[in-house]
Design an enzyme around this catalytic site. Structure first.
Site, PDB file in Angstrom:
ATOM      1  CG  ASN A  39      -6.379   3.717   8.300  1.00 35.49           C
ATOM      2  OD1 ASN A  39      -6.866   4.600   7.594  1.00 35.49           O
ATOM      3  ND2 ASN A  39      -5.366   3.952   9.099  1.00 35.49           N
TER       4      ASN A  39
ATOM      5  CB  SER B  29      -1.571  -3.621   1.098  1.00 43.17           C
ATOM      6  OG  SER B  29      -0.535  -4.206   1.816  1.00 43.17           O
TER       7      SER B  29
ATOM      8  CG  HIS C  99      -0.043  -6.528   5.235  1.00 41.31           C
ATOM      9  ND1 HIS C  99      -0.344  -6.091   6.500  1.00 41.31           N
ATOM     10  CD2 HIS C  99       0.354  -5.438   4.554  1.00 41.31           C
ATOM     11  CE1 HIS C  99      -0.125  -4.785   6.581  1.00 41.31           C
ATOM     12  NE2 HIS C  99       0.303  -4.361   5.411  1.00 41.31           N
TER      13      HIS C  99
ATOM     14  N   GLY D 141       0.797  -1.225   0.000  1.00 46.86           N
ATOM     15  CA  GLY D 141       0.000   0.000   0.000  1.00 46.86           C
ATOM     16  C   GLY D 141       0.828   1.272   0.000  1.00 46.86           C
TER      17      GLY D 141
ATOM     18  CB  THR E 222      14.000  -9.693  -9.269  1.00 47.19           C
ATOM     19  OG1 THR E 222      15.203  -9.369  -9.965  1.00 47.19           O
ATOM     20  CG2 THR E 222      13.651 -11.151  -9.462  1.00 47.19           C
TER      21      THR E 222
ATOM     22  CB  CYS F 154       3.997   5.978  19.000  1.00 49.94           C
ATOM     23  SG  CYS F 154       5.304   6.524  20.075  1.00 49.94           S
TER      24      CYS F 154
HETATM   25  N1  PLP Z   1      -3.286   2.811   3.213  1.00 49.08           N
HETATM   26  C1  PLP Z   1      -4.087   2.435   4.212  1.00 49.08           C
HETATM   27  C2  PLP Z   1      -5.492   2.952   4.274  1.00 49.08           C
HETATM   28  C3  PLP Z   1      -3.623   1.555   5.189  1.00 49.08           C
HETATM   29  O1  PLP Z   1      -4.426   1.187   6.186  1.00 49.08           O
HETATM   30  C4  PLP Z   1      -2.289   1.088   5.115  1.00 49.08           C
HETATM   31  C5  PLP Z   1      -1.736   0.211   6.161  1.00 49.08           C
HETATM   32  O2  PLP Z   1      -2.151   0.244   7.300  1.00 49.08           O
HETATM   33  C6  PLP Z   1      -1.493   1.522   4.030  1.00 49.08           C
HETATM   34  C7  PLP Z   1      -2.022   2.383   3.110  1.00 49.08           C
HETATM   35  C8  PLP Z   1      -0.073   1.040   3.886  1.00 49.08           C
HETATM   36  O3  PLP Z   1      -0.068  -0.285   3.391  1.00 49.08           O
HETATM   37  P1  PLP Z   1       1.236  -1.197   3.545  1.00 49.08           P
HETATM   38  O4  PLP Z   1       1.275  -1.652   4.955  1.00 49.08           O
HETATM   39  O5  PLP Z   1       1.008  -2.332   2.593  1.00 49.08           O
HETATM   40  O6  PLP Z   1       2.403  -0.381   3.140  1.00 49.08           O
END
Ligand code: PLP
Length: 443
Positions: free
Chosen positions: A147, A195, A197, A71, A233, A379
């Protein structure tokens, strides 16, 4: 001790199917996808298959999928790849730091950013975006699902505004992936970042949809990988894992898993709200199908200047450009951050404030009881700052700090919710009894 993980918006575990799909590409199928021998071609074929799956996930052409590291890279690519000195950029004050910090850096390259503040319910008003547009506006970037609150933004309406005004549109869809049905054509975006994960895939891999013809410059230069969009790569096991996770996510959206998750989240939320002095940040009512929310958009005849109370012209990510007078009382039974109207949210997320409590203390108390959640502060440089998202929605610092995000995994069970509903009221009662916040002695 039983452990209940309710921090899925931070990260998710691999699903076994994802692990199995990736496994051969670490060892016996280890080839470099750029090599012309059979080992290379085996890897190349796997990447091609993964690309087709991602194209289905986004609803785009295979050639519009670019694999990257996740992300942050997708967000950075959209901004650094499209914006040049003298350009104007519009985003929101509730974005992830991958956008906010990129905007801050671009300010020193003479890219001016307007940060649109949300309404108290967490939603961005598309008309605020329209009002912020200037002749030199080149890019709009808005997240799909927040998020922290899970609030799903009206990206389709914003896409229409972008189309009408000839401005590029990027969506940070990292938190929408696997929770909201994707359709980049319907969203009307040129770029969309995800992303792996966050949807039960591996860390360090992601993808960005790049609409054909979008003149984006590559962030990384080197080899001609990914049609020169992203040198390096290919991370073949990661790419295979991302595609498997996307495939499973598409099933979950169809087979009732996400609806079940929304019901569990609703039960959890309703149970916690039984505790006196609590409320939801972002939304009261829940829409299980954010993608079906009305996206009617009525264009205005002309461009107005940016609404002075809703947006600020700043050269860094000032996130204080609050809307509707922060903290000002709305209808008497509602607090800042709450809404009388339904607000679409990602099915797995609820963000709840607790009066007379330090959020961090509650996070720790719950962790000691086996429950993983996130607090409303982060933090920064050693100091704990209240969440910029909650502050932008008009919460005061104390309430923002006393907020917790519960984000459920799609494997969450009724028993998990029962356990959390047993532990949270006891922990809150205990902390309130000993809390300096409750006693009015906090600094
Ligand atoms: N954008 C949002 C809304 C996210 O919640 C996050 C990760 O918490 C990211 C971008 C960043 O993604 P990544 O952890 O894959 O760099």
């Amino acid at each position: 001790m039983k452990r209940v993980y309710m921090d899925a918006n931070a990260t998710t575990p691999l699903l076994p199917e994802v692990m199995e799909a990736m496994r051969p590409y670490w060892m016996e199928r280890f080839g470099n996808a750029s090599s012309i021998h059979q080992d290379g071609q085996q890897a190349h074929t796997a990447v091609d298959h993964a690309r087709s799956t991602m194209a289905e996930f986004f609803n785009c052409h295979d050639a519009e999928v670019v694999f990257n590291s996740g992300g942050t890279e997708g967000d950075n690519t959209a901004l650094f790849g499209l914006l040049h000195p003298g350009d104007h950029f519009i985003t929101t004050s509730i974005e992830h730091s991958a956008i906010l910090e990129a905007a801050k850096r671009l300010a020193s390259h003479n890219v001016i950013t307007t940060f649109i503040a949300p309404q108290p319910n967490g939603l961005i008003d598309p008309m605020d975006i329209r009002r912020a547009i200037r002749p030199e506006t080149r890019l709009i970037s808005v997240m799909l699902a927040n998020n922290e609150t899970g609030v799903v933004q009206p990206v389709e309406q914003i896409g229409k505004i972008a189309a009408e005004t000839g401005i590029f549109f990027h969506i940070d869809a990292v938190q929408g992936a696997g929770k909201v049905r994707f359709d980049v054509r319907r969203f009307g975006c040129h770029l969309l970042s995800i992303s792996a994960h966050k949807m039960h895939g591996p860390k360090g891999i992601g993808a960005i949809f790049v609409r054909r013809g979008t003149p984006i410059e590559s962030l990384l230069v080197g080899g001609s990988h990914e049609r020169r969009h992203r040198a390096g790569t290919e991370n073949v096991p990661g790419i295979v894992g991302l595609a498997k996770a996307a495939e499973l996510a598409m099933h979950s959206l169809e087979d009732g898993t996400i609806d079940r998750l929304a019901q569990l989240r609703d039960r959890l939320e309703a149970g916690i709200l039984q505790i006196p002095g609590t409320g939801v940040n972002g939304a009261r009512s829940i829409d299980r199908h954010p993608e079906r929310v009305s996206n009617d958009y009525h264009p205005e005849p002309s461009f107005n200047d940016c609404h002075p109370e809703r947006a600020q012209r700043v050269e860094g990510p000032a996130v204080s450009c609050s809307s509707d007078k922060p903290g000002a009382p709305g209808p008497s039974h509602l607090g800042a951050g709450e809404s009388m109207n339904p607000v679409p949210r990602a099915a797995n997320t609820t963000n709840i404030w607790f009066d007379n409590l330090e959020g961090e203390a509650l996070v720790i108390a719950l962790d000691l009881k086996g429950i993983a959640v996130s607090g409303g502060s982060a933090c920064h440089s050693g100091a704990t700052e209240p969440s910029h998202v909650l502050m932008a929605m008009g919460l005061d610092k104390t309430r923002a700090r006393a907020s917790l995000r519960f984000s459920l995994l799609k494997a969450a069970t009724e028993a998990d919710v029962d356990y959390v509903l047993q532990v949270v009221p006891e922990a809150v009662e205990h902390l309130r009894a000993i809390s300096p916040v409750a006693a009015g002695t906090a600094g």
